[in-house]
Motif scaffolding. Structure first.
Motif, PDB file in Angstrom:
ATOM      1  N   VAL A 114      39.950 -19.087  -9.489  1.00 45.13           N
ATOM      2  CA  VAL A 114      39.221 -20.068  -8.675  1.00 45.13           C
ATOM      3  C   VAL A 114      38.097 -19.387  -7.907  1.00 45.13           C
ATOM      4  CG1 VAL A 114      39.415 -21.717  -6.771  1.00 45.13           C
ATOM      5  CG2 VAL A 114      41.226 -21.567  -8.478  1.00 45.13           C
ATOM      6  N   GLY A 115      38.383 -18.205  -7.362  1.00 45.89           N
ATOM      7  CA  GLY A 115      37.364 -17.480  -6.610  1.00 45.89           C
ATOM      8  C   GLY A 115      36.182 -17.055  -7.456  1.00 45.89           C
ATOM      9  N   CYS A 116      36.429 -16.738  -8.720  1.00 44.34           N
ATOM     10  CA  CYS A 116      35.330 -16.354  -9.613  1.00 44.34           C
ATOM     11  C   CYS A 116      34.471 -17.552  -9.993  1.00 44.34           C
ATOM     12  CB  CYS A 116      35.881 -15.707 -10.883  1.00 44.34           C
ATOM     13  SG  CYS A 116      36.625 -14.092 -10.636  1.00 44.34           S
ATOM     14  N   LEU A 117      35.112 -18.705 -10.161  1.00 42.72           N
ATOM     15  CA  LEU A 117      34.391 -19.903 -10.607  1.00 42.72           C
ATOM     16  C   LEU A 117      33.616 -20.585  -9.480  1.00 42.72           C
ATOM     17  CD1 LEU A 117      37.012 -21.637 -12.935  1.00 42.72           C
ATOM     18  CD2 LEU A 117      34.894 -20.543 -13.647  1.00 42.72           C
ATOM     19  N   PRO A 119      31.856 -19.897  -6.556  1.00 48.22           N
ATOM     20  CA  PRO A 119      30.463 -19.639  -6.193  1.00 48.22           C
ATOM     21  C   PRO A 119      29.479 -20.003  -7.308  1.00 48.22           C
ATOM     22  CG  PRO A 119      31.855 -17.773  -5.622  1.00 48.22           C
ATOM     23  CD  PRO A 119      32.673 -18.672  -6.482  1.00 48.22           C
ATOM     24  N   GLU A 120      29.849 -19.710  -8.556  1.00 55.72           N
ATOM     25  CA  GLU A 120      28.930 -20.006  -9.659  1.00 55.72           C
ATOM     26  C   GLU A 120      28.784 -21.516  -9.862  1.00 55.72           C
ATOM     27  OE1 GLU A 120      28.055 -18.378 -14.186  1.00 55.72           O
ATOM     28  OE2 GLU A 120      29.927 -17.841 -13.188  1.00 55.72           O
ATOM     29  N   LEU A 121      29.889 -22.252  -9.716  1.00 51.92           N
ATOM     30  CA  LEU A 121      29.824 -23.714  -9.833  1.00 51.92           C
ATOM     31  C   LEU A 121      28.975 -24.316  -8.713  1.00 51.92           C
ATOM     32  CD1 LEU A 121      33.526 -24.562 -10.738  1.00 51.92           C
ATOM     33  CD2 LEU A 121      31.531 -24.956 -12.199  1.00 51.92           C
ATOM     34  N   LEU A 122      29.180 -23.832  -7.478  1.00 54.95           N
ATOM     35  CA  LEU A 122      28.410 -24.361  -6.351  1.00 54.95           C
ATOM     36  C   LEU A 122      26.925 -24.051  -6.498  1.00 54.95           C
ATOM     37  CD1 LEU A 122      30.765 -23.491  -3.349  1.00 54.95           C
ATOM     38  CD2 LEU A 122      30.334 -25.744  -4.345  1.00 54.95           C
ATOM     39  N   ALA A 123      26.613 -22.857  -7.003  1.00 53.65           N
ATOM     40  CA  ALA A 123      25.212 -22.479  -7.163  1.00 53.65           C
ATOM     41  C   ALA A 123      24.541 -23.280  -8.275  1.00 53.65           C
ATOM     42  CB  ALA A 123      25.110 -20.983  -7.459  1.00 53.65           C
ATOM     43  N   LYS A 124      25.268 -23.535  -9.359  1.00 54.14           N
ATOM     44  CA  LYS A 124      24.659 -24.186 -10.526  1.00 54.14           C
ATOM     45  C   LYS A 124      24.596 -25.701 -10.381  1.00 54.14           C
ATOM     46  CE  LYS A 124      24.601 -23.837 -15.560  1.00 54.14           C
ATOM     47  NZ  LYS A 124      23.308 -23.119 -15.568  1.00 54.14           N
ATOM     48  N   PHE A 125      25.654 -26.287  -9.807  1.00 56.62           N
ATOM     49  CA  PHE A 125      25.724 -27.747  -9.763  1.00 56.62           C
ATOM     50  C   PHE A 125      25.672 -28.325  -8.350  1.00 56.62           C
ATOM     51  CE2 PHE A 125      28.205 -26.443 -13.561  1.00 56.62           C
ATOM     52  CZ  PHE A 125      27.375 -26.993 -14.535  1.00 56.62           C
ATOM     53  N   GLY A 126      25.888 -27.490  -7.334  1.00 55.79           N
ATOM     54  CA  GLY A 126      25.916 -28.003  -5.972  1.00 55.79           C
ATOM     55  C   GLY A 126      24.712 -27.645  -5.140  1.00 55.79           C
ATOM     56  N   GLY A 127      23.820 -26.836  -5.684  1.00 55.06           N
ATOM     57  CA  GLY A 127      22.619 -26.479  -4.951  1.00 55.06           C
ATOM     58  C   GLY A 127      22.838 -25.504  -3.813  1.00 55.06           C
ATOM     59  N   VAL A 128      24.012 -24.888  -3.747  1.00 52.94           N
ATOM     60  CA  VAL A 128      24.282 -23.906  -2.694  1.00 52.94           C
ATOM     61  C   VAL A 128      23.591 -22.587  -3.056  1.00 52.94           C
ATOM     62  CG1 VAL A 128      26.062 -22.659  -1.420  1.00 52.94           C
ATOM     63  CG2 VAL A 128      26.484 -25.006  -2.189  1.00 52.94           C
ATOM     64  N   GLN A 129      22.896 -22.017  -2.104  1.00 52.38           N
ATOM     65  CA  GLN A 129      22.146 -20.801  -2.360  1.00 52.38           C
ATOM     66  C   GLN A 129      22.985 -19.572  -2.032  1.00 52.38           C
ATOM     67  OE1 GLN A 129      19.078 -20.741  -3.816  1.00 52.38           O
ATOM     68  NE2 GLN A 129      19.377 -22.968  -3.989  1.00 52.38           N
ATOM     69  N   PHE A 130      23.230 -18.770  -3.057  1.00 51.41           N
ATOM     70  CA  PHE A 130      23.922 -17.497  -2.877  1.00 51.41           C
ATOM     71  C   PHE A 130      22.942 -16.375  -3.234  1.00 51.41           C
ATOM     72  CE2 PHE A 130      27.308 -20.482  -3.808  1.00 51.41           C
ATOM     73  CZ  PHE A 130      28.285 -20.140  -2.880  1.00 51.41           C
ATOM     74  N   GLY A 131      23.174 -15.211  -2.638  1.00 49.44           N
ATOM     75  CA  GLY A 131      22.378 -14.077  -3.078  1.00 49.44           C
ATOM     76  C   GLY A 131      22.680 -13.747  -4.524  1.00 49.44           C
ATOM     77  N   GLU A 132      23.966 -13.782  -4.883  1.00 53.18           N
ATOM     78  CA  GLU A 132      24.406 -13.519  -6.258  1.00 53.18           C
ATOM     79  C   GLU A 132      25.744 -14.234  -6.477  1.00 53.18           C
ATOM     80  OE1 GLU A 132      24.734 -13.278  -9.617  1.00 53.18           O
ATOM     81  OE2 GLU A 132      23.109 -11.857  -9.208  1.00 53.18           O
ATOM     82  N   PRO A 133      25.753 -15.339  -7.237  1.00 53.66           N
ATOM     83  CA  PRO A 133      26.991 -16.110  -7.395  1.00 53.66           C
ATOM     84  C   PRO A 133      27.944 -15.585  -8.457  1.00 53.66           C
ATOM     85  CG  PRO A 133      25.192 -17.226  -8.508  1.00 53.66           C
ATOM     86  CD  PRO A 133      24.599 -16.024  -7.830  1.00 53.66           C
ATOM     87  N   ALA A 239      32.331 -10.817 -19.312  1.00 50.61           N
ATOM     88  CA  ALA A 239      31.385 -10.036 -18.518  1.00 50.61           C
ATOM     89  C   ALA A 239      30.887  -8.823 -19.292  1.00 50.61           C
ATOM     90  CB  ALA A 239      32.050  -9.597 -17.210  1.00 50.61           C
ATOM     91  N   ILE A 240      31.801  -8.146 -19.992  1.00 52.70           N
ATOM     92  CA  ILE A 240      31.424  -6.957 -20.757  1.00 52.70           C
ATOM     93  C   ILE A 240      30.537  -7.327 -21.935  1.00 52.70           C
ATOM     94  CG2 ILE A 240      32.325  -5.136 -22.263  1.00 52.70           C
ATOM     95  CD1 ILE A 240      34.787  -5.037 -20.439  1.00 52.70           C
ATOM     96  N   VAL A 241      30.905  -8.403 -22.643  1.00 56.65           N
ATOM     97  CA  VAL A 241      30.214  -8.747 -23.887  1.00 56.65           C
ATOM     98  C   VAL A 241      28.899  -9.471 -23.641  1.00 56.65           C
ATOM     99  CG1 VAL A 241      30.384 -10.112 -26.013  1.00 56.65           C
ATOM    100  CG2 VAL A 241      32.342  -8.798 -25.223  1.00 56.65           C
ATOM    101  N   THR A 242      28.864 -10.411 -22.688  1.00 58.36           N
ATOM    102  CA  THR A 242      27.664 -11.237 -22.505  1.00 58.36           C
ATOM    103  C   THR A 242      26.835 -10.846 -21.295  1.00 58.36           C
ATOM    104  OG1 THR A 242      28.699 -12.920 -21.094  1.00 58.36           O
ATOM    105  CG2 THR A 242      28.972 -13.162 -23.482  1.00 58.36           C
ATOM    106  N   GLY A 243      27.448 -10.186 -20.318  1.00 59.41           N
ATOM    107  CA  GLY A 243      26.705  -9.870 -19.105  1.00 59.41           C
ATOM    108  C   GLY A 243      26.470 -11.081 -18.221  1.00 59.41           C
ATOM    109  N   GLU A 244      27.199 -12.180 -18.454  1.00 58.32           N
ATOM    110  CA  GLU A 244      27.032 -13.410 -17.683  1.00 58.32           C
ATOM    111  C   GLU A 244      28.376 -13.856 -17.120  1.00 58.32           C
ATOM    112  OE1 GLU A 244      25.406 -16.077 -20.549  1.00 58.32           O
ATOM    113  OE2 GLU A 244      23.349 -15.356 -20.302  1.00 58.32           O
ATOM    114  N   GLY A 245      28.316 -14.795 -16.173  1.00 52.24           N
ATOM    115  CA  GLY A 245      29.526 -15.336 -15.592  1.00 52.24           C
ATOM    116  C   GLY A 245      30.160 -16.398 -16.471  1.00 52.24           C
ATOM    117  N   PRO A 246      31.413 -16.795 -16.174  1.00 53.07           N
ATOM    118  CA  PRO A 246      32.119 -17.769 -17.016  1.00 53.07           C
ATOM    119  C   PRO A 246      31.463 -19.138 -17.044  1.00 53.07           C
ATOM    120  CG  PRO A 246      33.362 -17.292 -15.018  1.00 53.07           C
ATOM    121  CD  PRO A 246      32.258 -16.304 -15.075  1.00 53.07           C
ATOM    122  N   VAL A 247      30.891 -19.593 -15.933  1.00 59.20           N
ATOM    123  CA  VAL A 247      30.259 -20.913 -15.919  1.00 59.20           C
ATOM    124  C   VAL A 247      29.012 -20.914 -16.798  1.00 59.20           C
ATOM    125  CG1 VAL A 247      29.135 -22.643 -14.462  1.00 59.20           C
ATOM    126  CG2 VAL A 247      31.191 -21.480 -13.647  1.00 59.20           C
TER     127      VAL A 247
END
Length: 319
Positions: A114-117, A119-133, A239-247
């Motif tokens: 849940v903790g990994c998902l 910040p990325e969900l909030l940044a992508k769909f909720g408009g919350v600004q993070f330095g790095e989600p 993370a190792i293969v794509t260099g991107e987050g799960p979302v």
């Protein structure tokens, strides 16, 4: 592939082509997580009566096919499906230790997924600004000039010292673990409670007041925890293969499932010239010989392989 055929045959009773055609016709209903024959298997079945999960007549790991169950697995622990091919739990003390360790790891994994998902969900769909989600990049912000702001807000938690975080974690986690291991705290708080399922003050909603409900909740907890541990493993591999987050991986896959999935060369070879070896596309021998033989060949963990490659594997053999 052959292992997948075996599992499909046991679970569905159909051949791989029929399974594939059914999945294409209705992907939401016909997949490994769909109901049907899977309900016979303990790890996929929905919850039900306590007798389904405990005791000699409980559901076991091979579903309708009677699997050999070690005598020491008597169905007393939640999530005991009679599966221990290595005999790791043959010693009662070891069995209790492993069950405790599994449950603790399961709980951390559920929090972690849940903790990994989030910040990325909030940044992508909720408009919350993070330095790095993205979860595996977020921690590095503490070394930046502005530090790390929780939920992007400096007024919540503003961290700039990794040593201060380490000290707080040692003190807080040390106190919690000392309480759990010692089964009590100053003033007698929590004395005599179960260290894994304490209840009372730790169950303010009274979810475990009924013994039958409590027994079922423990099964649900370990089942979800095991799934969460596999999910975290998936996050690491992504993370190792794509260099991107799960979302980001998930949305890319939904946008173009055939181009963006775990087996495509577009994803798995992005670390060129050293892609992950087992997924990398091949080429003409004259052009790519060095990519498959010798010290500079593609290795199993892509750009992270050097420290984990034994010296005796010098790249003389194919594969």
């Amino acid at each position: 592939s052959m292992f997948g055929y075996y599992v499909q045959a046991i679970v569905t009773g159909q051949g791989p082509v029929e399974n594939w055609a059914s999945h294409i016709a209705d992907p939401a209903a016909n997949n490994i997580f769909g109901q049907g024959n899977l309900s016979n298997f303990a790890m996929f079945a929905a919850t039900g009566a306590k007798s389904s999960w405990y005791g000699e007549d409980r559901k076991t790991w091979l579903g309708p096919f009677k699997a050999p169950v070690p005598a020491y697995l008597k169905g007393e622990l939640p999530g005991d499906y009679g599966f221990d091919p290595q005999g790791l739990g043959s010693n009662p003390a070891d069995l209790q230790k492993y069950a405790e360790a599994e449950l603790l790891h399961a709980r951390w994994a559920m929090l972690g997924t849940v903790g990994c998902l989030t910040p990325e969900l909030l940044a992508k769909f909720g408009g919350v600004q993070f330095g790095e989600p993205v979860w595996f990049k977020a921690g590095a912000q503490i070394f930046s000039e502005d530090g790390l702001n929780y939920l992007g807000q400096s007024g919540l938690i503003h961290a700039k010292s990794i040593l201060a975080i380490l000290a707080c974690q040692v003190v807080l986690m040390g106190a919690v673990e000392a309480y759990r291991a010692g089964n009590g705290a100053p003033g007698g708080f929590g004395e005599g409670l179960d260290s894994l399922h304490p209840g009372e003050a730790f169950d303010p909603l009274g979810l475990a007041d009924d013994p039958e409900t409590f027994a079922e909740l423990k099964v649900k907890e370990i089942k979800n925890g095991r799934l969460a541990m596999f999910s975290m493993l998936g996050y690491y591999v992504q993370a190792i293969v794509t260099g991107e987050g799960p979302v980001e991986n998930w949305t890319s896959h939904l946008a173009d499932p055939f181009a963006n999935n775990g087996l495509t060369a577009i994803i798995t070879t992005q670390f060129a010239p050293s892609p992950v070896a087992m997924f990398a596309a091949s080429g003409r021998v004259s052009d790519n010989l060095a990519a498959w033989y010798g010290p500079e060949r593609n290795k199993w963990l892509g750009p992270f392989s050097d420290a984990s490659t034994p010296a005796y594997l010098t790249g003389e053999y194919p594969g």
